[in-house]
Design a protein around this motif. Structure first.
Motif, PDB file in Angstrom:
ATOM      1  N   VAL A  70      34.436  43.070  37.525  1.00 38.31           N
ATOM      2  CA  VAL A  70      35.173  41.835  37.784  1.00 38.31           C
ATOM      3  C   VAL A  70      35.870  41.967  39.135  1.00 38.31           C
ATOM      4  CG1 VAL A  70      37.057  40.338  37.021  1.00 38.31           C
ATOM      5  CG2 VAL A  70      35.528  41.377  35.336  1.00 38.31           C
ATOM      6  N   PRO A  71      35.686  41.016  40.041  1.00 35.38           N
ATOM      7  CA  PRO A  71      36.312  41.115  41.365  1.00 35.38           C
ATOM      8  C   PRO A  71      37.833  41.244  41.271  1.00 35.38           C
ATOM      9  CG  PRO A  71      34.631  39.411  41.375  1.00 35.38           C
ATOM     10  CD  PRO A  71      34.814  39.828  39.944  1.00 35.38           C
ATOM     11  N   GLU A  72      38.389  42.189  42.026  1.00 38.02           N
ATOM     12  CA  GLU A  72      39.832  42.404  42.021  1.00 38.02           C
ATOM     13  C   GLU A  72      40.590  41.212  42.580  1.00 38.02           C
ATOM     14  OE1 GLU A  72      40.709  46.004  44.068  1.00 38.02           O
ATOM     15  OE2 GLU A  72      39.630  47.283  42.639  1.00 38.02           O
ATOM     16  N   ALA A  73      39.912  40.395  43.394  1.00 31.67           N
ATOM     17  CA  ALA A  73      40.583  39.263  44.034  1.00 31.67           C
ATOM     18  C   ALA A  73      41.229  38.319  43.024  1.00 31.67           C
ATOM     19  CB  ALA A  73      39.585  38.486  44.894  1.00 31.67           C
ATOM     20  N   PHE A  74      40.693  38.246  41.809  1.00 32.68           N
ATOM     21  CA  PHE A  74      41.247  37.314  40.834  1.00 32.68           C
ATOM     22  C   PHE A  74      42.679  37.669  40.457  1.00 32.68           C
ATOM     23  CE2 PHE A  74      36.659  36.451  39.696  1.00 32.68           C
ATOM     24  CZ  PHE A  74      36.659  35.196  40.259  1.00 32.68           C
ATOM     25  N   GLY A  75      43.069  38.911  40.676  1.00 30.29           N
ATOM     26  CA  GLY A  75      44.444  39.321  40.386  1.00 30.29           C
ATOM     27  C   GLY A  75      45.467  38.625  41.263  1.00 30.29           C
ATOM     28  N   SER A  76      45.025  38.097  42.413  1.00 27.48           N
ATOM     29  CA  SER A  76      45.942  37.416  43.329  1.00 27.48           C
ATOM     30  C   SER A  76      45.866  35.896  43.207  1.00 27.48           C
ATOM     31  CB  SER A  76      45.643  37.830  44.781  1.00 27.48           C
ATOM     32  OG  SER A  76      44.321  37.449  45.156  1.00 27.48           O
ATOM     33  N   PHE A  77      45.019  35.392  42.296  1.00 26.41           N
ATOM     34  CA  PHE A  77      44.930  33.961  42.059  1.00 26.41           C
ATOM     35  C   PHE A  77      46.080  33.523  41.158  1.00 26.41           C
ATOM     36  CE2 PHE A  77      41.055  34.184  44.131  1.00 26.41           C
ATOM     37  CZ  PHE A  77      40.306  33.018  44.081  1.00 26.41           C
ATOM     38  N   GLY A  78      46.445  32.257  41.267  1.00 23.32           N
ATOM     39  CA  GLY A  78      47.409  31.709  40.326  1.00 23.32           C
ATOM     40  C   GLY A  78      46.753  31.477  38.978  1.00 23.32           C
ATOM     41  N   GLU A  79      47.489  30.864  38.078  1.00 21.56           N
ATOM     42  CA  GLU A  79      46.947  30.587  36.747  1.00 21.56           C
ATOM     43  C   GLU A  79      45.740  29.677  36.858  1.00 21.56           C
ATOM     44  OE1 GLU A  79      48.367  28.637  32.479  1.00 21.56           O
ATOM     45  OE2 GLU A  79      49.819  29.004  34.082  1.00 21.56           O
ATOM     46  N   HIS A  80      44.659  30.028  36.166  1.00 17.66           N
ATOM     47  CA  HIS A  80      43.445  29.226  36.218  1.00 17.66           C
ATOM     48  C   HIS A  80      42.595  29.507  34.994  1.00 17.66           C
ATOM     49  CE1 HIS A  80      42.240  33.109  37.985  1.00 17.66           C
ATOM     50  NE2 HIS A  80      41.030  32.836  37.514  1.00 17.66           N
ATOM     51  N   ALA A  81      41.732  28.564  34.652  1.00 13.54           N
ATOM     52  CA  ALA A  81      40.738  28.776  33.597  1.00 13.54           C
ATOM     53  C   ALA A  81      39.503  29.385  34.254  1.00 13.54           C
ATOM     54  CB  ALA A  81      40.385  27.456  32.931  1.00 13.54           C
TER      55      ALA A  81
END
Length: 202
Positions: free
Chosen positions: A48-59
């Motif tokens: 799973v890409p680590e970048a998602f850790g810096s995204f806000g809340e999302h589905a």
């Protein structure tokens, strides 16, 4: 060879949500974009890409299959009807969101094949009265390097009862890309994507 038919413009009826497409290495550029929904398409064994850790809340819907258009090797997982049914259900969920808040980000590894085909299906579902050529003109506008995965489109047509019209319209994108980069003919054929070249030549 011809590109998209003359007179075809991006869709006049904008989809009821924002749409972005990217590859894995571009994900961090979208972390401040107000993304509400992410369709994440990855190879089966990819982390799973680590970048998602810096995204806000999302589905987020994560699908895992290879970027192939035929089942020719037991070690390769091709797109399957269940994958397409899931992504279309995810797209229907977007329609329930307030228009101002809904922003779909679709990504695969390069943001070229699996992601653009999936985006085309979600747009076709959301805009059933918009001609397919206009849908694919919008895909090309959003992602100029698009080369939609033919198998995903074929499966999506069956799900949406579009009877070959989406695949026929996608051939316009293939022709456009071949006009720009003739070397793709041999590259795609050697990579098992000859059916897409054949579609472009019709």
């Amino acid at each position: 060879m011809k590109g998209l038919p003359m007179g075809v413009r991006p869709v006049d009826t904008f989809p009821p949500f924002r749409v972005s497409v990217c590859g894995i290495d571009e994900l961090t550029r979208h972390r401040e974009a107000g993304v509400s929904h992410v369709l994440s398409i990855l190879d089966p064994d990819w982390p799973v890409p680590e970048a998602f850790g810096s995204f806000g809340e999302h589905a987020r819907l994560e699908l895992r299959f290879h970027d192939v258009i035929d089942e020719h090797d037991a070690s390769v997982i091709a797109p399957r009807p269940a994958h397409v049914a899931e992504l279309l259900a995810f797209g229907r969920g977007l329609l329930a969101e307030p228009q101002a808040d809904a922003h779909l980000l679709v990504h695969c590894h390069a943001g070229v094949s699996r992601s653009t085909a999936s985006m085309a299906l979600i747009l076709a579902q959301a805009l059933p009265d918009v001609p397919p050529d206009h849908i694919f003109a919008e895909v090309l506008r959003i992602r100029p390097q698009a080369w939609p995965n033919l198998r995903i489109l074929e499966l999506g047509e069956a799900e949406l009862n579009r009877h070959g019209e989406l695949v026929a319209a996608a051939a316009g994108i293939y022709r456009t890309q071949l006009d720009r980069r003739q070397y793709l003919v041999e590259q795609m054929r050697s990579g098992g994507r000859g059916r897409e070249i054949e579609a472009a030549m019709r």
